[in-house]
Design a protein around this motif. Structure first.
Motif, short mmCIF file in Angstrom:
data_model
loop_
_atom_site.label_atom_id
_atom_site.label_comp_id
_atom_site.label_asym_id
_atom_site.label_seq_id
_atom_site.Cartn_x
_atom_site.Cartn_y
_atom_site.Cartn_z
N SER A 1 -24.03 2.70 5.03
CA SER A 1 -22.75 3.18 5.56
C SER A 1 -22.37 2.44 6.83
CB SER A 1 -22.82 4.68 5.84
OG SER A 1 -22.97 5.40 4.65
N ALA A 2 -23.34 2.18 7.68
CA ALA A 2 -23.06 1.47 8.93
C ALA A 2 -22.52 0.07 8.64
CB ALA A 2 -24.33 1.39 9.77
N LYS A 3 -23.13 -0.61 7.68
CA LYS A 3 -22.67 -1.96 7.34
C LYS A 3 -21.27 -1.91 6.75
CE LYS A 3 -24.02 -6.26 5.26
NZ LYS A 3 -25.15 -7.06 4.83
N LYS A 4 -21.00 -0.94 5.87
CA LYS A 4 -19.67 -0.82 5.27
C LYS A 4 -18.62 -0.53 6.34
CE LYS A 4 -21.04 0.71 0.66
NZ LYS A 4 -21.02 1.82 -0.30
N MET A 5 -18.97 0.35 7.29
CA MET A 5 -18.03 0.69 8.36
C MET A 5 -17.77 -0.53 9.24
SD MET A 5 -16.08 3.00 9.70
CE MET A 5 -16.65 4.57 9.09
N ALA A 6 -18.83 -1.28 9.55
CA ALA A 6 -18.66 -2.47 10.37
C ALA A 6 -17.74 -3.48 9.68
CB ALA A 6 -20.02 -3.10 10.67
N LEU A 7 -17.94 -3.67 8.38
CA LEU A 7 -17.08 -4.60 7.64
C LEU A 7 -15.64 -4.09 7.59
CD1 LEU A 7 -19.45 -5.62 4.70
CD2 LEU A 7 -18.61 -7.09 6.54
N LEU A 8 -15.47 -2.79 7.42
CA LEU A 8 -14.12 -2.22 7.40
C LEU A 8 -13.42 -2.46 8.73
CD1 LEU A 8 -12.00 -0.40 5.97
CD2 LEU A 8 -13.12 1.53 7.08
N ILE A 9 -14.14 -2.24 9.82
CA ILE A 9 -13.55 -2.47 11.15
C ILE A 9 -13.20 -3.94 11.32
CG2 ILE A 9 -14.05 -2.47 13.63
CD1 ILE A 9 -15.68 0.12 13.10
N LYS A 10 -14.11 -4.82 10.93
CA LYS A 10 -13.87 -6.26 11.08
C LYS A 10 -12.67 -6.72 10.26
CE LYS A 10 -16.06 -10.76 10.70
NZ LYS A 10 -17.25 -11.51 10.28
N GLU A 11 -12.56 -6.24 9.02
CA GLU A 11 -11.52 -6.72 8.11
C GLU A 11 -10.18 -6.02 8.27
OE1 GLU A 11 -13.35 -6.30 4.28
OE2 GLU A 11 -14.80 -7.89 4.67
N GLU A 12 -10.20 -4.73 8.60
CA GLU A 12 -8.96 -3.97 8.59
C GLU A 12 -8.43 -3.56 9.97
OE1 GLU A 12 -7.21 -3.38 5.79
OE2 GLU A 12 -8.73 -4.42 4.59
N VAL B 1 -18.15 10.86 13.88
CA VAL B 1 -18.14 10.01 12.69
C VAL B 1 -19.14 8.87 12.85
CG1 VAL B 1 -16.76 8.38 11.34
CG2 VAL B 1 -15.81 10.59 11.98
N LEU B 2 -19.17 8.25 14.02
CA LEU B 2 -20.10 7.15 14.25
C LEU B 2 -21.55 7.62 14.16
CD1 LEU B 2 -18.33 5.15 17.09
CD2 LEU B 2 -18.56 4.53 14.68
N GLU B 3 -21.84 8.81 14.65
CA GLU B 3 -23.19 9.36 14.55
C GLU B 3 -23.58 9.55 13.09
OE1 GLU B 3 -24.11 12.77 16.98
OE2 GLU B 3 -23.01 11.90 18.67
N MET B 4 -22.66 10.05 12.28
CA MET B 4 -22.94 10.25 10.86
C MET B 4 -23.18 8.92 10.16
SD MET B 4 -20.49 13.35 9.60
CE MET B 4 -19.00 12.97 10.50
N VAL B 5 -22.35 7.94 10.47
CA VAL B 5 -22.46 6.63 9.83
C VAL B 5 -23.73 5.91 10.26
CG1 VAL B 5 -21.40 4.34 9.74
CG2 VAL B 5 -19.99 6.36 9.46
#
Length: 84
Positions: free
Chosen positions: A45-56, A35-39
């Motif tokens: 997508s990388a920025k959205k995933m980073a924000l999701l990890i930070k917030e959730e 999943v990380l390779e795809m993102v």
């Protein structure tokens, strides 16, 4: 009514997949790496995933942050010597 039937046919039961991930830490790690390779190939997508990890996912975010050297530790060290 037909739309609901089509949606049911197209849906996949992912529960066995999730259970397999829970039961096998190695499989979970491999899936996460994929999943990380795809993102990582998409900056948005990388920025959205980073924000999701930070917030959730605070626990995961804290673990990653703990692995990163703080800005104070870097000082004026050039990037070739370990500073970024």
């Amino acid at each position: 009514m037909k739309t609901k039937e089509l949606k049911k046919q197209d849906s996949i039961d992912l529960e066995p997949f999730y259970e397999a991930l829970e039961d096998d830490p190695k499989l979970l790690e491999e899936a996460f790496e994929n999943v990380l390779e795809m993102v990582s190939t998409s900056p948005k997508s990388a920025k959205k995933m980073a924000l999701l990890i930070k917030e959730e996912f605070h626990g995961l975010y804290k673990e990653v942050a703990a692995l990163c050297p703080s800005q104070q530790d870097k000082g004026d060290t050039p990037s070739c010597c370990g500073g970024l």
